[in-house]
Design a protein around this motif. Structure first.
Motif, PDB file in Angstrom:
ATOM      1  N   SER A 133       0.829  -1.211   0.000  1.00  0.00           N
ATOM      2  CA  SER A 133       0.000   0.000   0.000  1.00  0.00           C
ATOM      3  C   SER A 133       0.861   1.257   0.000  1.00  0.00           C
ATOM      4  N   HIS A 134       1.934   1.232   0.795  1.00  0.00           N
ATOM      5  CA  HIS A 134       2.884   2.346   0.843  1.00  0.00           C
ATOM      6  C   HIS A 134       4.095   1.869   1.622  1.00  0.00           C
ATOM      7  N   PHE A 135       5.157   2.654   1.624  1.00  0.00           N
ATOM      8  CA  PHE A 135       6.429   2.117   2.097  1.00  0.00           C
ATOM      9  C   PHE A 135       6.806   2.505   3.526  1.00  0.00           C
ATOM     10  N   HIS A 136       5.825   2.791   4.369  1.00  0.00           N
ATOM     11  CA  HIS A 136       6.109   2.905   5.802  1.00  0.00           C
ATOM     12  C   HIS A 136       6.459   1.508   6.321  1.00  0.00           C
ATOM     13  N   SER A 137       7.297   1.501   7.382  1.00  0.00           N
ATOM     14  CA  SER A 137       7.917   0.232   7.811  1.00  0.00           C
ATOM     15  C   SER A 137       6.925  -0.840   8.259  1.00  0.00           C
ATOM     16  N   ASP A 138       5.750  -0.443   8.724  1.00  0.00           N
ATOM     17  CA  ASP A 138       4.795  -1.450   9.191  1.00  0.00           C
ATOM     18  C   ASP A 138       4.001  -2.082   8.045  1.00  0.00           C
ATOM     19  N   HIS A 139       4.313  -1.685   6.825  1.00  0.00           N
ATOM     20  CA  HIS A 139       3.649  -2.282   5.660  1.00  0.00           C
ATOM     21  C   HIS A 139       4.631  -2.993   4.727  1.00  0.00           C
ATOM     22  N   CYS A 140       5.907  -2.607   4.822  1.00  0.00           N
ATOM     23  CA  CYS A 140       6.894  -3.198   3.900  1.00  0.00           C
ATOM     24  C   CYS A 140       8.023  -3.876   4.669  1.00  0.00           C
ATOM     25  N   GLY A 206      -2.223  10.448  -0.733  1.00  0.00           N
ATOM     26  CA  GLY A 206      -2.538  11.373   0.357  1.00  0.00           C
ATOM     27  C   GLY A 206      -1.745  11.029   1.606  1.00  0.00           C
ATOM     28  N   HIS A 207      -1.936   9.820   2.108  1.00  0.00           N
ATOM     29  CA  HIS A 207      -1.146   9.386   3.270  1.00  0.00           C
ATOM     30  C   HIS A 207       0.342   9.443   2.914  1.00  0.00           C
ATOM     31  N   THR A 208       0.676   8.945   1.722  1.00  0.00           N
ATOM     32  CA  THR A 208       2.020   9.095   1.142  1.00  0.00           C
ATOM     33  C   THR A 208       1.815   9.482  -0.339  1.00  0.00           C
ATOM     34  N   GLY A 228      -4.982  -0.212   3.230  1.00  0.00           N
ATOM     35  CA  GLY A 228      -3.649   0.335   3.476  1.00  0.00           C
ATOM     36  C   GLY A 228      -3.807   1.324   4.622  1.00  0.00           C
ATOM     37  N   ASP A 229      -3.182   2.495   4.522  1.00  0.00           N
ATOM     38  CA  ASP A 229      -3.341   3.522   5.562  1.00  0.00           C
ATOM     39  C   ASP A 229      -4.175   4.704   5.072  1.00  0.00           C
ATOM     40  N   MET A 230      -5.047   4.465   4.095  1.00  0.00           N
ATOM     41  CA  MET A 230      -5.946   5.548   3.680  1.00  0.00           C
ATOM     42  C   MET A 230      -6.721   6.034   4.900  1.00  0.00           C
TER      43      MET A 230
HETATM   44 ZN   LIG Z   1       1.555   4.505   6.975  1.00  0.00          ZN
END
Ligand SMILES: [Zn+2]
Length: 290
Positions: A133-140, A206-208, A228-230
């Protein structure tokens, strides 16, 4: 489900019986060619905050809160697709968890993603499609395990994560740098992954800069959109609130409206990755949703 269980039990005993049952299984589960068969939901970590208002400015000040963190594995006739890879499996070995964001969050991993997949007999190399969803550490956090897969990523996210300013976006390239050599499909908008409308990546920036969400059309459950983190929890979705740490507020608001319209049109459900209460009702791997 029962037919398939029989397959795995009888396979070693007599190959010809297994072959016959496999064809029954394929007919029973696959539905029309090119559809999602099932989706597994993995617990890919948990986190705690002492102040939820960071995610809902002006509301929930000083309220402690626990977030869930999930990864999703979609079994499609044309491949195995992983959506998000959770927090790094390395956190599982930390007895007190990992404190991040200047003490804002404590992360824990009760069970590694690698071991959950292994117990199901799934090698990381069996994953053919990877989207994050995006590359923040808790997703990748475990992205480096899945180098055999084709990576589906918005071009804006690729440029942020793999460009020279990754740290500015709060990205830690050590989590995902092996994907640099992966086959990559860079996107500028939505993408029907398998060409049959069953799995559609939704551009929800938006979030990223290049955040994306995922629409999955399940054979029995119907349409599910993975956030994701939408949005991080139900209350923020209902009230359309946007966290303090966010790349672009206007884009976030537009992305929420886009998804709301899609859900209305498809009679779909929004599955919020970090909403622990909502996810308590969702069966976790090795169980699955159809
Ligand atoms: Zn995030």
């Amino acid at each position: 489900m029962n037919v398939c269980l029989q397959v795995s039990i009888r396979r070693s005993a007599a190959n010809f019986i297994a072959a016959a049952l496999l064809s029954v299984c394929a007919l029973a589960n696959a539905g029309p060619t090119g559809t999602v068969e099932r989706m597994y939901v993995f617990n890919c970590g948990e986190s705690k905050t002492k102040d939820l208002s960071v995610w809902s400015p002006g509301f929930n000040v000083g309220k402690a809160f626990e977030f869930s963190d999930h990864c999703y594995l979609i079994k499609h006739a044309k491949g195995l697709m992983l959506w998000d890879t959770g927090m790094s499996d390395s956190i599982a070995a930390m007895p007190d968890g990992l404190v991040v964001g200047g003490g804002m969050l404590t992360l824990r991993v009760p069970k590694t993603l690698a071991s959950q997949l292994s117990e199901m007999g799934i090698e990381p190399t069996a994953i053919t499609h990877l989207a994050i969803s995006h590359f923040h550490s808790d997703h990748c956090g475990n992205a480096n395990l899945f180098t055999a897969a084709t990576l589906y990523i918005q071009e804006a996210e690729y440029d942020a994560a793999f460009g020279p300013d990754a740290a500015k976006f709060n990205y830690a390239p050590a989590n995902y740098d092996k994907l640099r050599a992966s086959p990559v499909v860079k996107l500028n908008g939505d993408r029907d992954v398998f060409g049959d409308d069953s799995v559609v990546i939704l551009a929800t920036p938006g979030h990223t800069p290049g955040h994306q969400s995922l629409l999955v059309r399940l054979p029995k459950t119907g349409v599910v959109v993975l956030t994701g983190d939408m949005v991080h929890f139900e209350e923020n979705w209902v009230n359309r609130r946007i966290p303090a740490r966010n790349f672009n507020k206007e884009q976030s608001a537009q992305s929420m409206e886009k998804v709301a319209a899609l859900l209305a049109q498809t009679k779909g459900q929004l599955w919020i990755n970090h909403d622990k209460v909502q996810n308590a009702q969702v069966p976790k791997a090795p169980d699955y949703v159809e």
